[in-house]
Scaffold this motif. Structure first.
Motif, PDB file in Angstrom:
ATOM      1  N   GLY A  10       0.834  -1.194   0.000  1.00 43.14           N
ATOM      2  CA  GLY A  10       0.000   0.000   0.000  1.00 43.14           C
ATOM      3  C   GLY A  10       0.867   1.241   0.000  1.00 43.14           C
ATOM      4  N   GLU A  11       0.544   2.208  -0.860  1.00 50.97           N
ATOM      5  CA  GLU A  11       1.316   3.448  -0.937  1.00 50.97           C
ATOM      6  C   GLU A  11       0.381   4.644  -0.856  1.00 50.97           C
ATOM      7  OE1 GLU A  11       1.080   1.540  -3.762  1.00 50.97           O
ATOM      8  OE2 GLU A  11       2.932   0.353  -3.857  1.00 50.97           O
ATOM      9  N   HIS A  12       0.939   5.741  -0.347  1.00 49.90           N
ATOM     10  CA  HIS A  12       0.193   6.998  -0.349  1.00 49.90           C
ATOM     11  C   HIS A  12       1.187   8.144  -0.259  1.00 49.90           C
ATOM     12  CE1 HIS A  12      -3.237   9.646   0.065  1.00 49.90           C
ATOM     13  NE2 HIS A  12      -2.686  10.200   1.128  1.00 49.90           N
ATOM     14  N   GLU A  13       0.844   9.262  -0.860  1.00 50.35           N
ATOM     15  CA  GLU A  13       1.667  10.455  -0.742  1.00 50.35           C
ATOM     16  C   GLU A  13       0.793  11.689  -0.725  1.00 50.35           C
ATOM     17  OE1 GLU A  13       4.300  10.520  -4.170  1.00 50.35           O
ATOM     18  OE2 GLU A  13       3.075  12.098  -5.084  1.00 50.35           O
ATOM     19  N   THR A  14       1.329  12.749  -0.134  1.00 49.35           N
ATOM     20  CA  THR A  14       0.633  14.026  -0.114  1.00 49.35           C
ATOM     21  C   THR A  14       1.655  15.130  -0.297  1.00 49.35           C
ATOM     22  OG1 THR A  14      -0.967  15.370   1.123  1.00 49.35           O
ATOM     23  CG2 THR A  14       0.824  14.379   2.389  1.00 49.35           C
ATOM     24  N   ARG A  15       1.178  16.286  -0.668  1.00 51.04           N
ATOM     25  CA  ARG A  15       2.058  17.442  -0.858  1.00 51.04           C
ATOM     26  C   ARG A  15       1.661  18.528   0.124  1.00 51.04           C
ATOM     27  NH1 ARG A  15       4.940  17.288  -5.706  1.00 51.04           N
ATOM     28  NH2 ARG A  15       4.445  15.445  -6.958  1.00 51.04           N
ATOM     29  N   VAL A  16       2.668  19.088   0.796  1.00 52.51           N
ATOM     30  CA  VAL A  16       2.418  20.058   1.851  1.00 52.51           C
ATOM     31  C   VAL A  16       3.321  21.268   1.637  1.00 52.51           C
ATOM     32  CG1 VAL A  16       2.274  20.404   4.338  1.00 52.51           C
ATOM     33  CG2 VAL A  16       1.989  18.104   3.389  1.00 52.51           C
ATOM     34  N   ALA A  17       2.769  22.458   1.829  1.00 54.86           N
ATOM     35  CA  ALA A  17       3.576  23.671   1.705  1.00 54.86           C
ATOM     36  C   ALA A  17       4.613  23.729   2.823  1.00 54.86           C
ATOM     37  CB  ALA A  17       2.681  24.899   1.761  1.00 54.86           C
ATOM     38  N   PRO A  18       5.854  24.055   2.521  1.00 50.23           N
ATOM     39  CA  PRO A  18       6.888  24.127   3.563  1.00 50.23           C
ATOM     40  C   PRO A  18       6.583  25.226   4.575  1.00 50.23           C
ATOM     41  CG  PRO A  18       7.705  25.027   1.502  1.00 50.23           C
ATOM     42  CD  PRO A  18       6.391  24.400   1.193  1.00 50.23           C
ATOM     43  N   GLU A  19       7.048  25.009   5.787  1.00 49.87           N
ATOM     44  CA  GLU A  19       6.790  25.948   6.873  1.00 49.87           C
ATOM     45  C   GLU A  19       8.058  26.619   7.389  1.00 49.87           C
ATOM     46  OE1 GLU A  19       3.067  23.619   8.970  1.00 49.87           O
ATOM     47  OE2 GLU A  19       5.117  22.992   9.428  1.00 49.87           O
ATOM     48  N   GLU A  20       9.204  26.007   7.140  1.00 45.63           N
ATOM     49  CA  GLU A  20      10.467  26.538   7.639  1.00 45.63           C
ATOM     50  C   GLU A  20      11.517  26.526   6.534  1.00 45.63           C
ATOM     51  OE1 GLU A  20      10.187  25.007  12.292  1.00 45.63           O
ATOM     52  OE2 GLU A  20      11.628  24.088  10.913  1.00 45.63           O
ATOM     53  N   ALA A  21      12.502  27.377   6.682  1.00 43.83           N
ATOM     54  CA  ALA A  21      13.635  27.398   5.760  1.00 43.83           C
ATOM     55  C   ALA A  21      14.924  27.370   6.570  1.00 43.83           C
ATOM     56  CB  ALA A  21      13.601  28.636   4.877  1.00 43.83           C
ATOM     57  N   VAL A  22      15.775  26.404   6.276  1.00 45.61           N
ATOM     58  CA  VAL A  22      17.054  26.280   6.969  1.00 45.61           C
ATOM     59  C   VAL A  22      18.144  26.853   6.062  1.00 45.61           C
ATOM     60  CG1 VAL A  22      18.675  24.730   8.105  1.00 45.61           C
ATOM     61  CG2 VAL A  22      16.222  24.217   8.134  1.00 45.61           C
ATOM     62  N   VAL A  23      18.788  27.912   6.532  1.00 45.49           N
ATOM     63  CA  VAL A  23      19.822  28.598   5.755  1.00 45.49           C
ATOM     64  C   VAL A  23      21.191  28.180   6.276  1.00 45.49           C
ATOM     65  CG1 VAL A  23      20.705  30.817   4.953  1.00 45.49           C
ATOM     66  CG2 VAL A  23      18.280  30.570   5.524  1.00 45.49           C
ATOM     67  N   HIS A  24      22.053  27.759   5.356  1.00 43.84           N
ATOM     68  CA  HIS A  24      23.437  27.444   5.694  1.00 43.84           C
ATOM     69  C   HIS A  24      24.331  28.479   5.019  1.00 43.84           C
ATOM     70  CE1 HIS A  24      22.415  23.372   7.209  1.00 43.84           C
ATOM     71  NE2 HIS A  24      21.460  23.444   6.295  1.00 43.84           N
ATOM     72  N   LEU A  25      25.135  29.164   5.805  1.00 37.80           N
ATOM     73  CA  LEU A  25      26.044  30.149   5.222  1.00 37.80           C
ATOM     74  C   LEU A  25      27.401  30.045   5.886  1.00 37.80           C
ATOM     75  CD1 LEU A  25      26.353  32.758   7.373  1.00 37.80           C
ATOM     76  CD2 LEU A  25      24.032  33.163   6.631  1.00 37.80           C
ATOM     77  N   SER A  26      28.385  30.604   5.234  1.00 42.33           N
ATOM     78  CA  SER A  26      29.745  30.586   5.763  1.00 42.33           C
ATOM     79  C   SER A  26      30.326  31.990   5.731  1.00 42.33           C
ATOM     80  CB  SER A  26      30.629  29.621   4.966  1.00 42.33           C
ATOM     81  OG  SER A  26      30.597  29.929   3.585  1.00 42.33           O
ATOM     82  N   VAL A  27      31.154  32.274   6.720  1.00 41.98           N
ATOM     83  CA  VAL A  27      31.874  33.547   6.799  1.00 41.98           C
ATOM     84  C   VAL A  27      33.358  33.219   6.692  1.00 41.98           C
ATOM     85  CG1 VAL A  27      32.236  35.639   8.141  1.00 41.98           C
ATOM     86  CG2 VAL A  27      30.073  34.395   8.347  1.00 41.98           C
TER      87      VAL A  27
END
Length: 225
Positions: A10-27
């Motif tokens: 049995g398979e199922h999938e759904t699509r959901v709008a993202p709620e968070e954004a993880v930013v990776h940066l370097s200095v």
């Protein structure tokens, strides 16, 4: 008709709008002397840390972290094959999880223009609570699909009673011949990422991400009579 064993997926999938954004940066900073390089990387990183700490208190950032300064040195070579003077380098990796997407847009635009700062990656995701609830709902629906499929098979051969015997993630259910279980398949989740340009130096900022696909698959074995 005697008892029949039915094994289905049995398979199922759904699509959901993202709620968070993880930013990776370097200095990053570099120079001929270690001391000034350390001072420079500290001066470049301090405003970022202060800004993210303030945003976390305000609620626009759920979490952030920065690693200790990494220091190294080497002697580069010029295009004539001559080794040049020693150069010292320093870098700090910073990660921030934004819940305020509108604020993220302005923040990334401003931060990307700062000296020594590079946006390395941007990953969209669900909040931990939403991810757990969504995965649970999708997994439950995958089980219902397996039940419906087994019931349909049983009905097709004139049987009316379907009793579950085993249910497992894909690959964990032993095959009828006793073969070893296959490796389990991933269940969660496809992340929508912002792309970087070919040089990796300037991000092509994407603030309308595609929905996140959350999928689940199960295998189940039933007795039909």
């Amino acid at each position: 008709m005697s008892e029949v064993i039915i094994t289905v997926r049995g398979e199922h999938e759904t699509r959901v709008a993202p709620e968070e954004a993880v930013v990776h940066l370097s200095v990053r900073a570099e120079g001929p002397e270690r001391g000034p390089v350390v001072e420079k990387i500290s001066a470049l990183t301090a405003p970022l840390r202060d800004d993210l700490a303030a945003r976390k208190l305000a609620g626009g950032v759920s979490d952030w972290s920065s690693q200790r300064v990494s220091l190294w040195a080497n002697r580069p070579w010029n295009n004539e094959g001559k080794q040049l003077a020693l150069v010292h380098y320093a870098s700090v990796e910073v990660t921030a999880t934004f819940t305020d997407i509108a604020a993220l847009s302005w923040w990334m635009t401003e931060v990307a223009q700062r000296d020594g700062v590079q946006i390395d990656n941007l990953v969209w995701r669900l909040s931990p609570d939403s991810a757990r609830l969504t995965e649970g709902a999708v997994s439950s629906q995958a089980v219902r699909v397996a039940v419906d499929r087994a019931t349909a098979y049983a009905t097709a051969i004139g049987l009316s009673t379907v009793t579950p015997l085993e249910i497992a993630d894909v690959g964990l259910l032993m095959r009828g011949g006793g073969d070893a279980p296959q490796a389990p398949q991933p269940r969660m989740m496809a992340m929508a990422k912002a792309s970087l340009d070919s040089a990796g130096a300037a991000p092509a900022m994407e603030f309308q991400p595609e929905d996140i696909v959350v999928s689940a698959a199960v295998e189940a074995r039933f007795s039909a009579k």
